[in-house]
Scaffold this active site. Structure first.
Site, PDB file in Angstrom:
ATOM      1  N   LYS A   1      -7.409   6.902 -19.345  1.00 31.10           N
ATOM      2  CA  LYS A   1      -7.662   7.431 -20.683  1.00 31.10           C
ATOM      3  C   LYS A   1      -6.396   7.318 -21.552  1.00 31.10           C
ATOM      4  O   LYS A   1      -5.955   6.223 -21.795  1.00 31.10           O
ATOM      5  CB  LYS A   1      -8.171   8.867 -20.563  1.00 31.10           C
ATOM      6  CG  LYS A   1      -9.236   9.074 -19.447  1.00 31.10           C
ATOM      7  CD  LYS A   1     -10.551   8.378 -19.710  1.00 31.10           C
ATOM      8  CE  LYS A   1     -11.466   8.320 -18.484  1.00 31.10           C
ATOM      9  NZ  LYS A   1     -11.778   9.615 -17.877  1.00 31.10           N
TER      10      LYS A   1
ATOM     11  N   ARG B   1       0.848  -1.200   0.000  1.00 33.86           N
ATOM     12  CA  ARG B   1       0.000   0.000   0.000  1.00 33.86           C
ATOM     13  C   ARG B   1       0.880   1.246   0.000  1.00 33.86           C
ATOM     14  O   ARG B   1       0.599   2.229  -0.670  1.00 33.86           O
ATOM     15  CB  ARG B   1      -0.944   0.035   1.208  1.00 33.86           C
ATOM     16  CG  ARG B   1      -1.645   1.377   1.301  1.00 33.86           C
ATOM     17  CD  ARG B   1      -2.839   1.483   2.233  1.00 33.86           C
ATOM     18  NE  ARG B   1      -2.891   0.564   3.335  1.00 33.86           N
ATOM     19  CZ  ARG B   1      -2.246   0.721   4.500  1.00 33.86           C
ATOM     20  NH1 ARG B   1      -1.473   1.778   4.707  1.00 33.86           N
ATOM     21  NH2 ARG B   1      -2.370  -0.175   5.444  1.00 33.86           N
TER      22      ARG B   1
ATOM     23  N   TYR C   1     -15.119  18.033 -15.567  1.00 36.30           N
ATOM     24  CA  TYR C   1     -15.567  16.636 -15.665  1.00 36.30           C
ATOM     25  C   TYR C   1     -16.666  16.353 -14.635  1.00 36.30           C
ATOM     26  O   TYR C   1     -16.538  16.734 -13.465  1.00 36.30           O
ATOM     27  CB  TYR C   1     -14.351  15.723 -15.434  1.00 36.30           C
ATOM     28  CG  TYR C   1     -14.686  14.271 -15.343  1.00 36.30           C
ATOM     29  CD1 TYR C   1     -15.130  13.569 -16.452  1.00 36.30           C
ATOM     30  CD2 TYR C   1     -14.555  13.584 -14.140  1.00 36.30           C
ATOM     31  CE1 TYR C   1     -15.445  12.231 -16.366  1.00 36.30           C
ATOM     32  CE2 TYR C   1     -14.861  12.241 -14.049  1.00 36.30           C
ATOM     33  CZ  TYR C   1     -15.311  11.574 -15.167  1.00 36.30           C
ATOM     34  OH  TYR C   1     -15.621  10.245 -15.069  1.00 36.30           O
TER      35      TYR C   1
ATOM     36  N   ASP D   1      -6.110  19.312 -14.402  1.00 27.56           N
ATOM     37  CA  ASP D   1      -6.476  17.977 -14.868  1.00 27.56           C
ATOM     38  C   ASP D   1      -6.065  17.910 -16.341  1.00 27.56           C
ATOM     39  O   ASP D   1      -6.653  18.562 -17.196  1.00 27.56           O
ATOM     40  CB  ASP D   1      -7.986  17.762 -14.691  1.00 27.56           C
ATOM     41  CG  ASP D   1      -8.428  16.350 -15.055  1.00 27.56           C
ATOM     42  OD1 ASP D   1      -7.755  15.719 -15.897  1.00 27.56           O
ATOM     43  OD2 ASP D   1      -9.446  15.881 -14.506  1.00 27.56           O
TER      44      ASP D   1
HETATM   45  C1  LIG Z   1     -12.289  10.066 -16.598  1.00 25.71           C
HETATM   46  C2  LIG Z   1     -11.872  11.348 -16.037  1.00 25.71           C
HETATM   47  C3  LIG Z   1     -11.653  11.513 -14.651  1.00 25.71           C
HETATM   48  C4  LIG Z   1     -11.917  10.403 -13.657  1.00 25.71           C
HETATM   49  O1  LIG Z   1     -11.066   9.328 -13.830  1.00 25.71           O
HETATM   50  P1  LIG Z   1     -11.430   7.790 -13.461  1.00 25.71           P
HETATM   51  O2  LIG Z   1     -10.192   7.077 -13.859  1.00 25.71           O
HETATM   52  O3  LIG Z   1     -12.627   7.436 -14.264  1.00 25.71           O
HETATM   53  O4  LIG Z   1     -11.695   7.754 -11.998  1.00 25.71           O
HETATM   54  C5  LIG Z   1     -11.222  12.750 -14.215  1.00 25.71           C
HETATM   55  N1  LIG Z   1     -11.019  13.774 -15.072  1.00 25.71           N
HETATM   56  C6  LIG Z   1     -11.236  13.657 -16.393  1.00 25.71           C
HETATM   57  C7  LIG Z   1     -11.008  14.826 -17.292  1.00 25.71           C
HETATM   58  C8  LIG Z   1     -11.669  12.441 -16.924  1.00 25.71           C
HETATM   59  O5  LIG Z   1     -11.908  12.333 -18.235  1.00 25.71           O
END
Ligand SMILES: *Cc1c(COP(=O)(O)O)cnc(C)c1O
Length: 421
Positions: free
Chosen positions: A199, A49, A101, A174
């Site tokens: 992503k 962890r 988001y 982000d």
């Molecule tokens: C998908 C996404 C998230 C969240 O990520 P997860 O891996 O689904 O928890 C946060 N910010 C953006 C811009 C995203 O596209």
């Protein structure tokens, strides 16, 4: 050695460094715990962890790619966002963009309203007056997402960071939509970068994960402490998969972006497309800023279908290569209807305010051959045109062969049941 390029850092992560068997590819360490060297003599690792060699390698690579000093690999993108929020106390103000988001918006608003975790100020960075609004609130943290989802709006990261310096506020960006290949927010003045590695970074739609990268050791140490304390660090197997995907990040993004440019060009000439949203288009309001702070316009684009929303099912079911699904950034092309999918929990009025129309469609363009992608879109537009003519004919002769009512009902997902992705 001179500073290496992004493609080299990603491809060479951990290659030919195995001390046990000289394996070229770094091993996956599936272990929860580690043997002590001797009584009262812990080794380099003690418990997964807290630390794990596979996860650490991914973190070091992502820190180098973003030009940061420390990265913390988390279980999901949302847990990376949650981790950054540990820096706030109930008296602090967090500024967020109005079009961030959906899952992040849900996290921010619920923590502020139901847990009193911090104060929240929602700002529209596309409107003049944002700087005054933020200055008055004297925030501790400013959250940015650029390009935004699903309209690809651009925020000037340098301008926000300059203001933040004066206010002594931290800036979190982000960077999920672009990846460090196309935008490096720390170099633009940000303090923290977060990603949903689910992503582009992993890029193969087969894990969920996140990362947070800091520009200072002190921030990094504090956040690493919180990640271990909360238990939100990423799984070793997911880190291994992400490292594997990461190796091809740069060529993937280049190919996806080239394909997206062709798709955008095609869409812009389509009679059944009312408007295309892509920062690479000279008429996009954020075009100049995108050009200045990004090294490419990315592989996400959106458009308004110039047809009755009742014909959306015809369009989606005709497509063979664009898969109707949430998420983005994988090598496969995906299509999504933000109104009923990613942004379903916004009510109709909020969607209208955010500019999300009933026929808005978002594309995540993949690495398929672009001729095939265009051919697929073309035949789907043709199907819509044909269905539209039939509906008109039916309306003129007064029969009820309009697009099937039941099908429309089915298409409209229950907002309460749909999650944000
Ligand atoms: C998908 C996404 C998230 C969240 O990520 P997860 O891996 O689904 O928890 C946060 N910010 C953006 C811009 C995203 O596209």
């Amino acid at each position: 050695m001179s500073k290496r390029h992004v493609a080299t850092i990603a491809a060479r992560a951990g290659i030919a460094q195995d001390t046990a068997f000289s394996a070229v590819t770094p091993p996956l360490y599936l272990t929860s715990t580690y043997e002590l060297t001797a009584f009262k003599q812990p080794g380099q690792y003690d418990y997964s962890r807290s630390n794990n060699p596979t996860r650490d390698l991914l973190g070091e690579t992502l820190a180098e790619l973003e030009g940061g000093v420390k990265a913390i690999v988390t279980s999901t993108g949302m847990s990376a966002c949650l981790l950054a929020l540990q820096l706030l106390t109930p008296d602090d103000t967090l500024v967020i963009p109005h079009d961030c988001y959906g899952g992040s918006y849900r996290l921010f608003t619920n923590l502020a309203q139901r847990k009193n975790a911090f104060k929240l100020l929602v700002v529209n960075f596309q409107q003049a007056g944002w700087a005054e609004q933020i200055s008055k609130a004297a925030p501790k943290m400013i959250w940015l997402e650029t390009p935004s989802n699903p309209l690809l709006q651009i925020t000037d990261v340098r301008a926000v960071c300059q203001l933040a310096k004066k206010l002594q506020a931290l800036v979190v960006v982000d960077n999920t939509f672009l990846s460090p290949v196309l935008q490096q927010p720390l170099a633009l003045g940000a303090d923290i970068v977060v990603h949903s590695t689910t992503k582009y970074i992993n890029g193969h739609s087969d894990i969920v994960g996140g990362v947070l990268v800091c520009n200072s050791v002190q921030l990094g140490d504090e956040l690493k402490w919180w990640a271990n304390c909360l238990g939100i660090t990423g799984a070793p197997f997911d880190s291994y998969m992400t490292l594997r995907g990461l190796r091809t990040l740069e060529p993937r993004i280049r190919l996806q972006q080239d394909n997206a440019a062709r798709v955008v060009d095609f869409l812009a000439k389509q009679p059944l497309v009312a408007k295309v949203y892509y920062p690479g288009l000279p008429q996009h309001p954020g075009h100049a800023i995108a050009k200045a702070q990004q090294s490419g316009f990315g592989a996400m684009c959106s458009f308004d279908l110039a047809a009755d929303a009742a014909l959306l099912p015809v369009f989606f079911s005709a497509l063979r290569l664009f898969t109707l699904a949430q998420s983005l950034g994988g090598i496969e092309s995906l299509i999504c209807h933000p109104g009923t999918m990613t942004h379903a929990s916004m009510d109709a009025k909020a969607q209208q305010t955010a500019g999300i129309g009933p026929t808005l469609i978002r594309l995540s363009v993949g690495i398929e051959n672009s001729d095939d992608l265009l051919a697929d879109l073309l035949q789907a537009f043709n199907a819509v045109a044909q269905a539209s003519r039939q509906a008109d004919k039916a309306a003129n002769i007064g029969t009820a062969v309009k697009p099937d009512h039941e099908q429309q009902q089915q298409f409209r997902l229950n907002p309460a049941l749909s999650a944000f992705w």
